[in-house]
Design a protein around this motif. Structure first.
Motif, PDB file in Angstrom:
ATOM      1  N   ASN A 198     -11.176  -1.586  10.453  1.00 39.10           N
ATOM      2  CA  ASN A 198     -12.202  -0.583  10.691  1.00 39.10           C
ATOM      3  C   ASN A 198     -13.390  -1.163  11.445  1.00 39.10           C
ATOM      4  N   ARG A 199     -13.746  -2.398  11.087  1.00 45.51           N
ATOM      5  CA  ARG A 199     -14.899  -2.989  11.741  1.00 45.51           C
ATOM      6  C   ARG A 199     -14.589  -3.296  13.202  1.00 45.51           C
ATOM      7  N   ALA A 200     -13.321  -3.531  13.497  1.00 45.52           N
ATOM      8  CA  ALA A 200     -12.952  -3.824  14.877  1.00 45.52           C
ATOM      9  C   ALA A 200     -12.430  -2.567  15.571  1.00 45.52           C
ATOM     10  N   LYS A 201     -12.568  -1.465  14.899  1.00 44.94           N
ATOM     11  CA  LYS A 201     -11.891  -0.238  15.314  1.00 44.94           C
ATOM     12  C   LYS A 201     -11.986   0.080  16.806  1.00 44.94           C
ATOM     13  N   ASP A 202     -13.209   0.125  17.301  1.00 46.24           N
ATOM     14  CA  ASP A 202     -13.408   0.493  18.698  1.00 46.24           C
ATOM     15  C   ASP A 202     -12.627  -0.385  19.646  1.00 46.24           C
ATOM     16  N   LYS A 203     -12.477  -1.643  19.251  1.00 48.62           N
ATOM     17  CA  LYS A 203     -11.906  -2.607  20.195  1.00 48.62           C
ATOM     18  C   LYS A 203     -10.398  -2.693  20.125  1.00 48.62           C
ATOM     19  N   ILE A 204      -9.818  -2.144  19.052  1.00 50.28           N
ATOM     20  CA  ILE A 204      -8.360  -2.230  18.948  1.00 50.28           C
ATOM     21  C   ILE A 204      -7.733  -0.846  18.880  1.00 50.28           C
ATOM     22  N   LEU A 205      -8.530   0.125  19.255  1.00 49.41           N
ATOM     23  CA  LEU A 205      -8.096   1.518  19.186  1.00 49.41           C
ATOM     24  C   LEU A 205      -6.809   1.751  19.978  1.00 49.41           C
ATOM     25  N   GLY A 206      -5.907   2.466  19.364  1.00 49.01           N
ATOM     26  CA  GLY A 206      -4.661   2.787  20.061  1.00 49.01           C
ATOM     27  C   GLY A 206      -3.629   1.681  19.960  1.00 49.01           C
ATOM     28  N   GLY A 207      -3.937   0.656  19.147  1.00 46.58           N
ATOM     29  CA  GLY A 207      -3.011  -0.462  19.008  1.00 46.58           C
ATOM     30  C   GLY A 207      -1.797  -0.119  18.165  1.00 46.58           C
ATOM     31  N   LYS A 208      -0.728  -0.870  18.390  1.00 51.89           N
ATOM     32  CA  LYS A 208       0.491  -0.699  17.610  1.00 51.89           C
ATOM     33  C   LYS A 208       0.740  -1.978  16.827  1.00 51.89           C
ATOM     34  N   ILE A 209       1.030  -1.811  15.558  1.00 54.18           N
ATOM     35  CA  ILE A 209       1.274  -2.990  14.743  1.00 54.18           C
ATOM     36  C   ILE A 209       2.686  -3.523  14.985  1.00 54.18           C
ATOM     37  N   LEU A 210       2.758  -4.777  15.398  1.00 55.13           N
ATOM     38  CA  LEU A 210       4.044  -5.363  15.717  1.00 55.13           C
ATOM     39  C   LEU A 210       4.667  -6.016  14.495  1.00 55.13           C
ATOM     40  N   ARG A 211       3.783  -6.587  13.668  1.00 57.05           N
ATOM     41  CA  ARG A 211       4.308  -7.372  12.568  1.00 57.05           C
ATOM     42  C   ARG A 211       3.200  -7.533  11.527  1.00 57.05           C
ATOM     43  N   VAL A 212       3.594  -7.511  10.288  1.00 54.07           N
ATOM     44  CA  VAL A 212       2.628  -7.701   9.214  1.00 54.07           C
ATOM     45  C   VAL A 212       3.053  -8.933   8.436  1.00 54.07           C
ATOM     46  N   GLU A 213       2.113  -9.821   8.150  1.00 53.07           N
ATOM     47  CA  GLU A 213       2.493 -11.038   7.456  1.00 53.07           C
ATOM     48  C   GLU A 213       1.433 -11.453   6.444  1.00 53.07           C
ATOM     49  N   ALA A 214       1.863 -12.156   5.437  1.00 50.94           N
ATOM     50  CA  ALA A 214       0.931 -12.644   4.425  1.00 50.94           C
ATOM     51  C   ALA A 214       1.416 -14.000   3.934  1.00 50.94           C
ATOM     52  N   HIS A 215       0.485 -14.834   3.570  1.00 47.19           N
ATOM     53  CA  HIS A 215       0.865 -16.183   3.146  1.00 47.19           C
ATOM     54  C   HIS A 215      -0.264 -16.807   2.339  1.00 47.19           C
TER      55      HIS A 215
END
Ligand SMILES: Cc1cc2nc3c(=O)[nH]c(=O)nc-3n(C[C@H](O)[C@H](O)[C@H](O)COP(=O)(O)OP(=O)(O)OC[C@H]3O[C@@H](n4cnc5c(N)ncnc54)[C@H](O)[C@@H]3O)c2cc1C
Lengths: 468, 252
Positions: free
Chosen positions: A297-314
């Motif tokens: 949300n904080r980066a919202k304006d700058k990543i608007l319209g993006g598609k998530i390619l991969r989600v990872e956690a570690h």
């Protein structure tokens, strides 16, 4: 050589023993279950030569720690086996490396996807400060893809003579006899790529083991290394529209605030053709997805319209394990717990510790000719702690002071607007060395910092009044 | 203007805890190709207007900056708690607005009182803004950067306002106390950080750590200092643990 090392080691121990709180701690730790090792050979010079072959060392895990260790061992005349379970492993990671790593590990420039020269630090109230203003033209933070970096380091180890095995390490048997020369027997499942997943169970006899198998280390488990506190880090790879990507060309962002993480930061790092957006926390792991959403949300304006390619956690370790070596087994990298607080940096330290541990083995074994012992490995630990402990400590303090609350974070960002702070920060990040400051500037910095903290706290008091 | 401000504020702090609990977790999980936009259904389940973070992200995904008149905001405030306000309204409340807040900073001209800037009012306004943002984090924007810097408020305004002994502490004395405490902490923990680094940044940090604590509240000093000491030494212990079983004569 051996006696020197021994002496300085004793010196280190004495100084730590003077600390009362330290001795009071010793009880629970020494009650560790005794391992089969019944005695230790203290002086390396008495260690026997290995006859008819060279010293055999297995490195478990082919991340930066393992790759660097295996290369150094192989170069140093040790018969080296590097066991990695997944050759195209793509470790969840931001992939930011300091400039000095490129030189110290002789990395080819083409594995660096991006050169970040602008680092934006963004406060809870969205004050944004570019902390890269003092960078010189040739200075940058490298962004790598881990599958590329890890693969490169493993290949180099292999070129230098290490046998790289695609296998899953399962467990190991400690030497049956405590004579200091019996081998460790490793059990692993070997994959040959073709067999289609089902591997072949194998064993391997070695004289020493380096555990570089990351945060969930099985090597650590097999030597009762104990646990560490860890942070959970969450990251999404997001492909954003080309026009948005222009902004992240050579720029990374760090967001701080209670919304993105109560004790860490949220980030947007540029990767080869997408951005990595993530955050982490130790204290509120259950809320990680909420923090991730807030970061986005904080980066919202700058990543608007993006598609998530991969989600990872570690997991990311917070501090070293209670025990980092036992007998002829030592831990390095995340397996040992060498990630800094505050910045969450671990790639460089993993590679460095792998190399340092390997150097201790090469030296102790006189280029693979002699058996090594725990004392040789302790040389590595001692050197490691001496060299890097202050760095870890400073970052621990920084995190405690500045990631504690929103007012502190505001003050932190305010401080980072100062060129002098930027210069000091970047010098220590990029080169892992601390340059003596200018006393006058330091004094000014101290005064300004206090000023920032006071103002932020005053505002906090005011905010509390509003809610009261 | 301050009226609309107070309209905002009362309800802002109430629901702060709710977003986390009412959060529909399953939605967010590992869907490989989830686009950033179709989030909206996620938030409609929420009752209050204040779960700013996500709501703003979702609702404003298309237009960059929704500027909607204030009355609407007020309306959604009044419906607080009951039947969820429509999304249009959600989006309204989530941006901080104040007529004196212009182009990312406080318009000091509007704070003038008999020819002088009323710094007290500036401090008040900023405190309210931060409070608001704490509950309704906003997206950062390159087009509308935040320019306000607390250091533009002169030091005497802070001192005057918090006309406390702390003000005195602030200059000099705290610095002294802090500085020497830093050395004390340092020698107590026995690690010789200050010596080892020979670096002023570390000293400064230690100094900040202690002084920061001193400044928060005087009477809590002791407790806080103790806690800090514990915390710092805790990390040291974690590092030193591996040297523990190396006592001479240990059968290991
Ligand atoms: C989300 C996230 C972001 C991060 N961002 C950054 C960053 O920007 N910069 C930075 O410097 N650090 C970052 N870190 C930290 C960094 O990733 C680690 O510190 C670093 O990878 C440690 O390297 P390693 O070689 O010790 O372990 P790892 O990289 O974890 O490598 C361990 C290897 O061992 C293999 N392995 C594990 N178990 C076995 C087994 N039983 N048998 C065989 N092989 C095995 C694994 O497949 C893996 O290849 C980040 C971490 C996370 C989680």
């Amino acid at each position: 050589m051996a006696s020197i090392a021994l002496k300085s080691f004793v010196g280190l121990r004495q100084s730590t023993l003077e600390n009362p709180s330290f001795t009071s701690q010793s009880k629970p730790i020494s009650s560790f279950p005794s391992s089969p090792r019944t005695f230790r050979v203290l002086a390396a010079k008495t260690s026997p030569k290995v006859a008819g072959r060279n010293l055999r060392v297995a490195v478990i895990g082919g991340g930066p720690a393992g790759g660097a260790a295996a290369e150094t061992l192989a170069k140093g005349g040790v018969e080296t086996f590097l066991i990695e379970r997944k050759m195209d492993n793509c470790k969840p990671c931001g992939g930011a490396i300091p400039l000095c790593m490129v030189g110290e590990f002789d990395l080819p420039l083409d594995i660096i996807d991006r050169r970040v020269t602008k680092m934006k630090m963004i406060s809870p109230s969205n004050v944004a400060v570019d902390i890269g203003q003092t960078l010189k033209p040739h200075e940058y933070i490298g962004m790598v893809r881990r599958e590329v970096l890890d693969n490169y380091l493993r290949n180099r180890a292999s070129e230098n003579g290490a046998s790289v095995i695609n296998g899953l390490f399962l467990k190991m048997d400690s030497p049956s006899q405590g004579d200091g020369t019996s081998p460790y027997v490793l059990h692993y499942t070997e994959y040959d790529g073709k067999a289609g997943g089902v591997g072949v169970k194998k064993t391997l006899e070695v004289d020493a083991v380096i555990g570089a198998d990351g945060a969930n280390s099985r090597v650590a488990k097999s030597i009762d290394a104990g646990d560490y506190e860890y942070a959970i880090a969450f990251q999404e790879r997001i492909k954003i529209p080309d026009d948005k990507m222009v902004y992240y060309e050579n720029l990374a962002e760090m967001y701080v605030g209670d919304d993105v993480s109560p004790d860490f930061y949220g980030w947007v790092f540029p990767k080869c053709d997408h951005v990595a957006v993530g955050t982490g926390t130790v204290t509120h792991k259950g809320d990680i997805k909420k923090f991730q959403l807030a970061t986005r949300n904080r980066a919202k304006d700058k990543i608007l319209g993006g598609k998530i390619l991969r989600v990872e956690a570690h997991p990311i370790p917070e501090h070293p394990r209670p025990r980092r070596l036992a007998g002829r087994v030592a831990l390095v990298g995340d397996a040992a717990g060498y990630v800094t607080k505050c910045s969450g940096e671990g790639i460089y330290f993993a590679a460095k510790s792998g190399r340092m541990c390997a150097e201790a083995i090469v030296e102790g074994s006189e280029n693979g000719k002699r058996m090594i012992n725990e004392g040789d490995l302790r040389n590595y630990l001692e050197k490691w702690d001496k060299t890097y402990w202050p760095t870890y400590k400073v970052l621990d303090i920084l995190q405690k002071v500045f990631y504690r609350s929103n007012p502190a974070r505001e003050a932190f960002v305010e401080m980072c607007a100062d060129e002098y702070v930027q210069k000091m920060t970047f010098d220590s990040y990029l080169y892992k060395r601390v340059v003596p400051g200018n006393p006058w500037e330091d004094l000014k910095l101290a005064v300004n910092t206090i000023g920032s903290l006071v103002r932020a706290n005053a505002l906090k008091q005011e905010m509390e009044k509003i809610s009261a | 203007m301050s009226i609309s401000m107070s309209l905002f504020s009362p309800s802002t702090h109430l629901p702060t805890l709710s977003p986390s609990s009412s959060y529909p977790k399953p939605h967010f999980t590992l869907k490989p190709c989830l686009s950033l936009r179709p989030k909206t259904p996620l938030f409609t389940t929420r009752a209050s207007a204040e779960n700013g973070a996500g709501a703003a992200a979702a609702a404003t995904a298309v237009e960059a900056e929704p500027k909607v008149p204030e009355p609407v905001a007020a309306k959604s405030e009044s419906s607080n708690g009951s039947a969820g306000p429509a999304e249009e309204e959600v989006k309204v409340v989530s941006l901080f607005e104040d007529a004196r807040w212009v182009n990312g900073t406080w318009d000091l001209k509007q704070f003038e009182k008999s020819g002088k800037t009323d710094w007290d009012a500036v401090i008040d306004a900023e405190a309210r803004r931060r409070k608001w943002l704490q509950d309704n984090p906003e997206s950062s924007s390159n087009d509308n950067p935040i320019l306000f810097d607390t250091s533009i408020v002169p030091w005497w305004a802070w001192v005057k306002r918090y006309h406390l002994p702390e003000a005195e502490l602030l200059n000099g004395r705290a610095a002294m106390v802090g500085f020497f405490s830093a050395y004390l902490v340092d020698s107590l923990t026995g690690v010789g950080l200050v010596d080892q680094m020979g670096n002023f940044v570390c000293k400064t940090l230690l100094f900040v750590a202690v002084a920061g604590v001193l400044l928060i509240r005087k009477n809590e000093d002791v407790e806080k200092l103790k806690k800090l000491l514990d915390e710092t030494t805790f990390y040291d212990k974690q590092w030193q643990a591996t040297w523990q079983d190396e006592t001479p004569g240990n059968p290991k």
